[in-house]
Design a protein around this motif. Sequence first.
Motif, PDB file in Angstrom:
ATOM      1  N   ALA A  22       0.785  -1.071   0.067  1.00  0.00           N
ATOM      2  CA  ALA A  22       0.075   0.000   0.033  1.00  0.00           C
ATOM      3  C   ALA A  22       0.602   1.150   0.228  1.00  0.00           C
ATOM      4  O   ALA A  22       0.463   2.714  -0.679  1.00  0.00           O
ATOM      5  N   PRO A  23       1.969   1.467   0.945  1.00  0.00           N
ATOM      6  CA  PRO A  23       2.403   2.786   1.227  1.00  0.00           C
ATOM      7  C   PRO A  23       3.416   3.196  -0.551  1.00  0.00           C
ATOM      8  O   PRO A  23       3.291   3.928  -0.980  1.00  0.00           O
ATOM      9  N   ILE A  24       4.029   1.283  -1.114  1.00  0.00           N
ATOM     10  CA  ILE A  24       3.993   1.794  -2.733  1.00  0.00           C
ATOM     11  C   ILE A  24       3.210   2.537  -3.724  1.00  0.00           C
ATOM     12  O   ILE A  24       3.486   3.778  -4.720  1.00  0.00           O
ATOM     13  N   ALA A  25       2.551   1.480  -3.409  1.00  0.00           N
ATOM     14  CA  ALA A  25       0.833   2.048  -4.364  1.00  0.00           C
ATOM     15  C   ALA A  25       0.338   3.991  -4.108  1.00  0.00           C
ATOM     16  O   ALA A  25       0.390   4.642  -5.149  1.00  0.00           O
ATOM     17  N   PHE A  26       0.563   4.136  -3.053  1.00  0.00           N
ATOM     18  CA  PHE A  26      -0.236   5.243  -2.815  1.00  0.00           C
ATOM     19  C   PHE A  26       0.289   6.495  -3.236  1.00  0.00           C
ATOM     20  O   PHE A  26       0.307   7.614  -3.832  1.00  0.00           O
ATOM     21  N   SER A  27       2.347   5.782  -2.215  1.00  0.00           N
ATOM     22  CA  SER A  27       3.082   7.451  -2.952  1.00  0.00           C
ATOM     23  C   SER A  27       3.444   7.169  -4.706  1.00  0.00           C
ATOM     24  O   SER A  27       4.038   8.507  -5.303  1.00  0.00           O
ATOM     25  N   ASN A  28       2.909   6.204  -5.334  1.00  0.00           N
ATOM     26  CA  ASN A  28       2.873   6.188  -6.872  1.00  0.00           C
ATOM     27  C   ASN A  28       2.032   7.127  -7.446  1.00  0.00           C
ATOM     28  O   ASN A  28       2.538   7.883  -7.936  1.00  0.00           O
ATOM     29  N   LEU A  29       1.026   6.617  -6.561  1.00  0.00           N
ATOM     30  CA  LEU A  29      -0.355   7.322  -7.269  1.00  0.00           C
ATOM     31  C   LEU A  29      -0.231   8.982  -7.255  1.00  0.00           C
ATOM     32  O   LEU A  29      -0.034   9.974  -7.817  1.00  0.00           O
ATOM     33  N   ALA A  43       7.247   4.712 -11.123  1.00  0.00           N
ATOM     34  CA  ALA A  43       6.047   4.214 -10.854  1.00  0.00           C
ATOM     35  C   ALA A  43       5.905   2.349 -10.967  1.00  0.00           C
ATOM     36  O   ALA A  43       6.154   1.709  -9.243  1.00  0.00           O
ATOM     37  N   LYS A  44       6.038   2.089 -12.425  1.00  0.00           N
ATOM     38  CA  LYS A  44       6.574   0.780 -13.019  1.00  0.00           C
ATOM     39  C   LYS A  44       6.817   0.049 -12.547  1.00  0.00           C
ATOM     40  O   LYS A  44       7.229  -0.949 -11.643  1.00  0.00           O
ATOM     41  N   THR A  45       8.273   0.678 -12.852  1.00  0.00           N
ATOM     42  CA  THR A  45       9.737  -0.084 -11.980  1.00  0.00           C
ATOM     43  C   THR A  45       9.158   0.034 -10.199  1.00  0.00           C
ATOM     44  O   THR A  45       9.927  -1.700  -9.790  1.00  0.00           O
ATOM     45  N   ARG A  46       8.931   0.398  -9.319  1.00  0.00           N
ATOM     46  CA  ARG A  46       8.942   0.729  -8.208  1.00  0.00           C
ATOM     47  C   ARG A  46       8.130  -0.313  -7.818  1.00  0.00           C
ATOM     48  O   ARG A  46       8.390  -2.017  -7.041  1.00  0.00           O
ATOM     49  N   GLU A  47       7.161  -0.990  -8.514  1.00  0.00           N
ATOM     50  CA  GLU A  47       5.841  -1.757  -8.270  1.00  0.00           C
ATOM     51  C   GLU A  47       6.751  -2.865  -8.432  1.00  0.00           C
ATOM     52  O   GLU A  47       6.055  -4.121  -7.931  1.00  0.00           O
ATOM     53  N   ILE A 305      -9.765   4.637  -6.775  1.00  0.00           N
ATOM     54  CA  ILE A 305      -8.242   4.746  -6.667  1.00  0.00           C
ATOM     55  C   ILE A 305      -7.932   2.923  -6.614  1.00  0.00           C
ATOM     56  O   ILE A 305      -6.490   3.192  -6.317  1.00  0.00           O
ATOM     57  N   GLY A 306      -8.535   2.712  -5.793  1.00  0.00           N
ATOM     58  CA  GLY A 306      -8.046   0.807  -5.608  1.00  0.00           C
ATOM     59  C   GLY A 306      -7.898   0.456  -7.029  1.00  0.00           C
ATOM     60  O   GLY A 306      -7.207  -0.794  -7.171  1.00  0.00           O
ATOM     61  N   LEU A 307      -7.240   1.303  -8.559  1.00  0.00           N
ATOM     62  CA  LEU A 307      -7.283   0.617  -9.564  1.00  0.00           C
ATOM     63  C   LEU A 307      -5.908   0.183  -9.071  1.00  0.00           C
ATOM     64  O   LEU A 307      -5.117  -0.109  -9.751  1.00  0.00           O
ATOM     65  N   ILE A 308      -5.217   0.358  -7.992  1.00  0.00           N
ATOM     66  CA  ILE A 308      -3.804   1.209  -8.135  1.00  0.00           C
ATOM     67  C   ILE A 308      -3.611  -0.151  -7.299  1.00  0.00           C
ATOM     68  O   ILE A 308      -2.100  -0.710  -7.650  1.00  0.00           O
ATOM     69  N   PHE A 309      -4.172  -0.889  -7.140  1.00  0.00           N
ATOM     70  CA  PHE A 309      -3.576  -1.857  -6.440  1.00  0.00           C
ATOM     71  C   PHE A 309      -3.730  -3.402  -7.287  1.00  0.00           C
ATOM     72  O   PHE A 309      -3.648  -5.234  -6.926  1.00  0.00           O
ATOM     73  N   LEU A 310      -4.164  -3.271  -8.419  1.00  0.00           N
ATOM     74  CA  LEU A 310      -4.621  -4.155  -9.948  1.00  0.00           C
ATOM     75  C   LEU A 310      -3.223  -5.347 -10.227  1.00  0.00           C
ATOM     76  O   LEU A 310      -3.016  -6.148 -10.180  1.00  0.00           O
ATOM     77  N   GLY A 311      -2.502  -3.956 -10.090  1.00  0.00           N
ATOM     78  CA  GLY A 311      -1.084  -4.799 -10.530  1.00  0.00           C
ATOM     79  C   GLY A 311      -0.539  -5.670  -9.942  1.00  0.00           C
ATOM     80  O   GLY A 311      -0.079  -6.751  -9.918  1.00  0.00           O
ATOM     81  N   TYR A 312      -0.447  -5.451  -8.451  1.00  0.00           N
ATOM     82  CA  TYR A 312      -0.806  -6.456  -7.200  1.00  0.00           C
ATOM     83  C   TYR A 312      -1.087  -7.494  -7.413  1.00  0.00           C
ATOM     84  O   TYR A 312      -0.846  -8.656  -7.511  1.00  0.00           O
ATOM     85  N   ARG A 313      -2.953  -7.467  -6.978  1.00  0.00           N
ATOM     86  CA  ARG A 313      -3.772  -8.393  -6.789  1.00  0.00           C
ATOM     87  C   ARG A 313      -3.515  -9.291  -8.837  1.00  0.00           C
ATOM     88  O   ARG A 313      -3.615 -10.518  -7.817  1.00  0.00           O
ATOM     89  N   HIS A 314      -2.960  -8.772  -9.859  1.00  0.00           N
ATOM     90  CA  HIS A 314      -2.852  -9.492 -10.897  1.00  0.00           C
ATOM     91  C   HIS A 314      -1.111 -10.601 -10.994  1.00  0.00           C
ATOM     92  O   HIS A 314      -1.593 -11.430 -11.396  1.00  0.00           O
ATOM     93  N   TRP A 315      -0.406  -9.681 -10.152  1.00  0.00           N
ATOM     94  CA  TRP A 315       0.750 -10.756 -10.294  1.00  0.00           C
ATOM     95  C   TRP A 315       0.556 -11.290  -9.284  1.00  0.00           C
ATOM     96  O   TRP A 315       1.371 -12.633  -9.534  1.00  0.00           O
ATOM     97  N   LYS A 316       0.190 -10.999  -8.264  1.00  0.00           N
ATOM     98  CA  LYS A 316      -0.313 -12.405  -7.021  1.00  0.00           C
ATOM     99  C   LYS A 316      -1.366 -14.068  -7.331  1.00  0.00           C
ATOM    100  O   LYS A 316      -0.808 -14.437  -7.222  1.00  0.00           O
TER     101      LYS A 316
END
Length: 356
Positions: A22-29, A43-47, A305-316
């Motif tokens: 979450a801290p990575i996703a929100f700061s990226n946003l 942001a994509k690289t940090r993720e 706002i929850g779209l910032i977690f989609l990358g995490y959810r899809h990778w997992k």
Amino acid sequence: MDDQLPEAQSAFRFHGSWREFAPIAFSNLLLTIVTLGVYRFWAKTRERRYLWSRTQFIDERLEWTGTGKELFFGFILVIVLFFGPYFILTFVIQRLIFDNDPAAAGLLLFAAFMITFYLGGVALFRALRYRLGRTYWHGIRGGADDRGWRYGWSYVWRWIVGYLVMGLLVPWTMVTLWNERWNKMSFGPFRFRADGESGALMKRYLLFYLAPFILAVVGGVLFASSIGLAQGRVEAAAAIVALVMILSVYVVLGLIALFFYAKYFRVAISGLSLERLDFHFSASTKDWFKLFLVDVLLAVGTLGIGLIFLGYRHWKFFIVHLEAYGEIDLDLLTQSDTARARHGEGLLDAFDMGAF
């Protein structure tokens, strides 16, 4: 050293958590908003660094070594080399139409479409090559010497063939392109082998293929029945049937498409191997449905706002359902001698396409 994998145990594990992400996703946003979108490459690289570092394969976690600078310059390069000429071509086409020369304008428009389609295939190939080249495991990376230009032509003609027979060869197109793409890739000194077969997809594809015709017949029957029930009020009956049909198209066709794609990924990844490792993908249609349902609820419930977690959810999701069986000899796993791509996924980013 041989690391043998028991058949009942997957070689892949994911150790991340959404609270940690979450801290990575929100700061990226926030940084992406403040910089008017420019920061999204970093942001994509940090993720990716986070997701890769939380992904374990056998005894070692993955490492992402790509940089935001690579992605940024790759995107700028595509803007200059592709979109610049594209805008000039657009003006030329408008000029030809204005000069009453529609044949030349149509020819140029067709050429522009084919070039764009060709570059779409190249983008898919080069993005996979770039990601393998920046993914390290035990200090070893992947990659490909092929730059994907020839694959772009395969992409064009295979899709043309796929639609020539009334679209019935689309599964063949998808699987053979997957095979060709992965057969050019390697990790360390070993080449990937992909030999998925499209035959296993045909039943589900035919269901998707025939569904619009079946829905049209059902719609006609409903329309005829509703006229009788509505006692001659044709407009009301038509409105009800139209509403039912629209919902059917989105819901029924969406579910059937999911049913097909779930099988496609299982067939494609199960045909993939690396030396003595065989890969499998276990996600069922139900798993995909739950993934996308929660995606929608997350996006709607958080007003986007929850779209910032989609990358995490899809990778997992991808890692949890990815399996590998067999053995790998670490003593033979030497560094790849393939050329490293100098720029990121500029074409893929510009065309907004998935890498796999």
